[in-house]
Motif scaffolding. Structure first.
Motif, PDB file in Angstrom:
ATOM      1  N   ALA A   8      13.157  11.859-141.600  1.00  0.00           N
ATOM      2  CA  ALA A   8      14.554  11.847-141.156  1.00  0.00           C
ATOM      3  C   ALA A   8      15.507  11.602-142.326  1.00  0.00           C
ATOM      4  CB  ALA A   8      14.754  10.782-140.083  1.00  0.00           C
ATOM      5  N   HIS A   9      15.023  10.865-143.331  1.00  0.00           N
ATOM      6  CA  HIS A   9      15.819  10.504-144.512  1.00  0.00           C
ATOM      7  C   HIS A   9      14.977  10.794-145.751  1.00  0.00           C
ATOM      8  CE1 HIS A   9      18.540   8.259-141.830  1.00  0.00           C
ATOM      9  NE2 HIS A   9      17.440   7.827-141.245  1.00  0.00           N
ATOM     10  N   PRO A  10      14.927  12.042-146.216  1.00  0.00           N
ATOM     11  CA  PRO A  10      14.037  12.404-147.331  1.00  0.00           C
ATOM     12  C   PRO A  10      14.248  11.587-148.609  1.00  0.00           C
ATOM     13  CG  PRO A  10      14.883  14.371-146.279  1.00  0.00           C
ATOM     14  CD  PRO A  10      15.603  13.211-145.671  1.00  0.00           C
ATOM     15  N   ILE A  11      15.418  10.967-148.766  1.00  0.00           N
ATOM     16  CA  ILE A  11      15.646  10.118-149.932  1.00  0.00           C
ATOM     17  C   ILE A  11      14.645   8.959-149.977  1.00  0.00           C
ATOM     18  CG2 ILE A  11      17.380   8.599-148.857  1.00  0.00           C
ATOM     19  CD1 ILE A  11      17.555   9.969-152.448  1.00  0.00           C
ATOM     20  N   LEU A  12      14.027   8.671-148.830  1.00  0.00           N
ATOM     21  CA  LEU A  12      13.013   7.607-148.764  1.00  0.00           C
ATOM     22  C   LEU A  12      11.665   8.041-149.347  1.00  0.00           C
ATOM     23  CD1 LEU A  12      13.823   6.296-145.189  1.00  0.00           C
ATOM     24  CD2 LEU A  12      14.090   4.988-147.314  1.00  0.00           C
ATOM     25  N   ILE A  13      11.481   9.334-149.573  1.00  0.00           N
ATOM     26  CA  ILE A  13      10.224   9.814-150.165  1.00  0.00           C
ATOM     27  C   ILE A  13      10.305   9.549-151.658  1.00  0.00           C
ATOM     28  CG2 ILE A  13       8.723  11.804-150.583  1.00  0.00           C
ATOM     29  CD1 ILE A  13       9.995  13.086-148.049  1.00  0.00           C
ATOM     30  N   ASN A  14       9.394   8.740-152.154  1.00  0.00           N
ATOM     31  CA  ASN A  14       9.414   8.441-153.579  1.00  0.00           C
ATOM     32  C   ASN A  14       9.139   9.708-154.366  1.00  0.00           C
ATOM     33  OD1 ASN A  14       9.774   6.835-155.827  1.00  0.00           O
ATOM     34  ND2 ASN A  14       8.386   5.251-155.102  1.00  0.00           N
ATOM     35  N   ARG A  15       9.591   9.745-155.591  1.00  0.00           N
ATOM     36  CA  ARG A  15       9.485  10.963-156.381  1.00  0.00           C
ATOM     37  C   ARG A  15       9.180  10.643-157.822  1.00  0.00           C
ATOM     38  NH1 ARG A  15      15.031   9.264-155.402  1.00  0.00           N
ATOM     39  NH2 ARG A  15      15.972   8.886-157.409  1.00  0.00           N
ATOM     40  N   PRO A  16       8.680  11.651-158.480  1.00  0.00           N
ATOM     41  CA  PRO A  16       8.288  12.980-158.050  1.00  0.00           C
ATOM     42  C   PRO A  16       6.811  13.039-157.682  1.00  0.00           C
ATOM     43  CG  PRO A  16       8.253  12.907-160.424  1.00  0.00           C
ATOM     44  CD  PRO A  16       8.664  11.532-159.945  1.00  0.00           C
ATOM     45  N   PHE A  17       6.507  13.697-156.598  1.00  0.00           N
ATOM     46  CA  PHE A  17       5.118  14.038-156.298  1.00  0.00           C
ATOM     47  C   PHE A  17       4.825  15.338-157.028  1.00  0.00           C
ATOM     48  CE2 PHE A  17       5.091  11.087-152.725  1.00  0.00           C
ATOM     49  CZ  PHE A  17       3.759  10.681-152.700  1.00  0.00           C
ATOM     50  N   VAL A  18       3.645  15.410-157.655  1.00  0.00           N
ATOM     51  CA  VAL A  18       3.210  16.625-158.332  1.00  0.00           C
ATOM     52  C   VAL A  18       1.831  16.980-157.798  1.00  0.00           C
ATOM     53  CG1 VAL A  18       2.656  17.714-160.545  1.00  0.00           C
ATOM     54  CG2 VAL A  18       4.518  16.036-160.403  1.00  0.00           C
ATOM     55  N   VAL A  19       1.665  18.253-157.430  1.00  0.00           N
ATOM     56  CA  VAL A  19       0.408  18.752-156.880  1.00  0.00           C
ATOM     57  C   VAL A  19      -0.113  19.834-157.821  1.00  0.00           C
ATOM     58  CG1 VAL A  19      -0.696  19.864-154.894  1.00  0.00           C
ATOM     59  CG2 VAL A  19       1.227  18.278-154.537  1.00  0.00           C
ATOM     60  N   THR A  20      -1.358  19.658-158.296  1.00  0.00           N
ATOM     61  CA  THR A  20      -2.014  20.648-159.147  1.00  0.00           C
ATOM     62  C   THR A  20      -3.451  20.815-158.641  1.00  0.00           C
ATOM     63  OG1 THR A  20      -3.154  19.305-160.833  1.00  0.00           O
ATOM     64  CG2 THR A  20      -0.780  19.574-161.095  1.00  0.00           C
ATOM     65  N   PRO A  21      -4.166  21.816-159.131  1.00  0.00           N
ATOM     66  CA  PRO A  21      -5.585  21.947-158.766  1.00  0.00           C
ATOM     67  C   PRO A  21      -6.423  20.755-159.246  1.00  0.00           C
ATOM     68  CG  PRO A  21      -4.769  24.026-159.634  1.00  0.00           C
ATOM     69  CD  PRO A  21      -3.700  23.005-159.872  1.00  0.00           C
ATOM     70  N   LEU A  22      -5.892  19.979-160.189  1.00  0.00           N
ATOM     71  CA  LEU A  22      -6.619  18.826-160.724  1.00  0.00           C
ATOM     72  C   LEU A  22      -6.295  17.534-159.985  1.00  0.00           C
ATOM     73  CD1 LEU A  22      -6.277  19.627-164.532  1.00  0.00           C
ATOM     74  CD2 LEU A  22      -8.212  20.105-163.015  1.00  0.00           C
ATOM     75  N   GLY A  23      -5.380  17.590-159.020  1.00  0.00           N
ATOM     76  CA  GLY A  23      -5.057  16.396-158.245  1.00  0.00           C
ATOM     77  C   GLY A  23      -3.593  16.321-157.875  1.00  0.00           C
ATOM     78  N   THR A  24      -3.263  15.243-157.196  1.00  0.00           N
ATOM     79  CA  THR A  24      -1.900  14.961-156.758  1.00  0.00           C
ATOM     80  C   THR A  24      -1.535  13.573-157.245  1.00  0.00           C
ATOM     81  OG1 THR A  24      -2.155  16.327-154.789  1.00  0.00           O
ATOM     82  CG2 THR A  24      -0.395  14.690-154.729  1.00  0.00           C
ATOM     83  N   ARG A  25      -0.324  13.435-157.784  1.00  0.00           N
ATOM     84  CA  ARG A  25       0.147  12.136-158.251  1.00  0.00           C
ATOM     85  C   ARG A  25       1.599  11.927-157.849  1.00  0.00           C
ATOM     86  NH1 ARG A  25      -4.349  12.035-159.131  1.00  0.00           N
ATOM     87  NH2 ARG A  25      -5.573  11.323-160.889  1.00  0.00           N
ATOM     88  N   LEU A  26       1.902  10.674-157.544  1.00  0.00           N
ATOM     89  CA  LEU A  26       3.283  10.216-157.519  1.00  0.00           C
ATOM     90  C   LEU A  26       3.522   9.790-158.966  1.00  0.00           C
ATOM     91  CD1 LEU A  26       5.967   9.330-156.327  1.00  0.00           C
ATOM     92  CD2 LEU A  26       4.865   7.196-155.627  1.00  0.00           C
ATOM     93  N   SER A  27       4.275  10.566-159.687  1.00  0.00           N
ATOM     94  CA  SER A  27       4.386  10.389-161.140  1.00  0.00           C
ATOM     95  C   SER A  27       5.432   9.342-161.501  1.00  0.00           C
ATOM     96  CB  SER A  27       4.687  11.733-161.805  1.00  0.00           C
ATOM     97  OG  SER A  27       3.589  12.583-161.637  1.00  0.00           O
TER      98      SER A  27
END
Length: 140
Positions: A86-105
């Motif tokens: 409902a409030h996307p500003i609450l999603i911490n950032r940046p999430f990065v998705v690669t074939p080697l994994g996903t990280r909240l950077s």
């Protein structure tokens, strides 16, 4: 290599992460998650793939976190996810998705864990902190 960054261009950490991806010779898919939030399923998958809890993935600073009562430890993951969607500003950032994994950077250097070691040389963050030397090796 397919790389996706859930990006906020107003965020220095997000800008540094994007620049590190590009320094590896990769032009990622850039999703402005404030304008185009992930679906509930995508958000759940990113959080799980990054090894986080839902609460770990919520941004508190400069958001309506406290005023929405999200500091209540008894809220369920579903309630927290509802608030994030409902409030996307609450999603911490940046999430990065690669074939080697996903990280909240956070910090931005965490993205290096899921990128190939193909850096084009030195990298210095916006604040002047040196991350990679002239050979593209991480500075510890």
């Amino acid at each position: 290599m397919n790389v996706t960054i859930y990006h906020n261009p107003a965020c220095g950490t997000s800008r540094n992460t994007l620049a590190m991806i590009r320094n590896a010779g990769i032009e990622p898919a850039i999703i402005d998650y404030l304008a185009t939030p992930p679906s509930r399923a995508e958000l759940i998958k990113m959080i799980a793939d990054a090894g986080l809890t839902v609460r770990d993935a919520i941004r508190q600073k400069d958001t309506p976190y406290a005023e929405l009562g999200l500091d209540n430890p008894e809220l369920s993951d579903n309630q927290l996810l509802d608030a994030m969607l409902a409030h996307p500003i609450l999603i911490n950032r940046p999430f990065v998705v690669t074939p080697l994994g996903t990280r909240l950077s956070r910090p931005s250097e965490l993205v290096l864990e899921i990128l190939p070691e193909t850096h084009k040389g030195a990298f210095t963050k916006e604040d002047g902190e040196k991350v990679l030397d002239a050979e593209g090796k991480r500075i510890v």
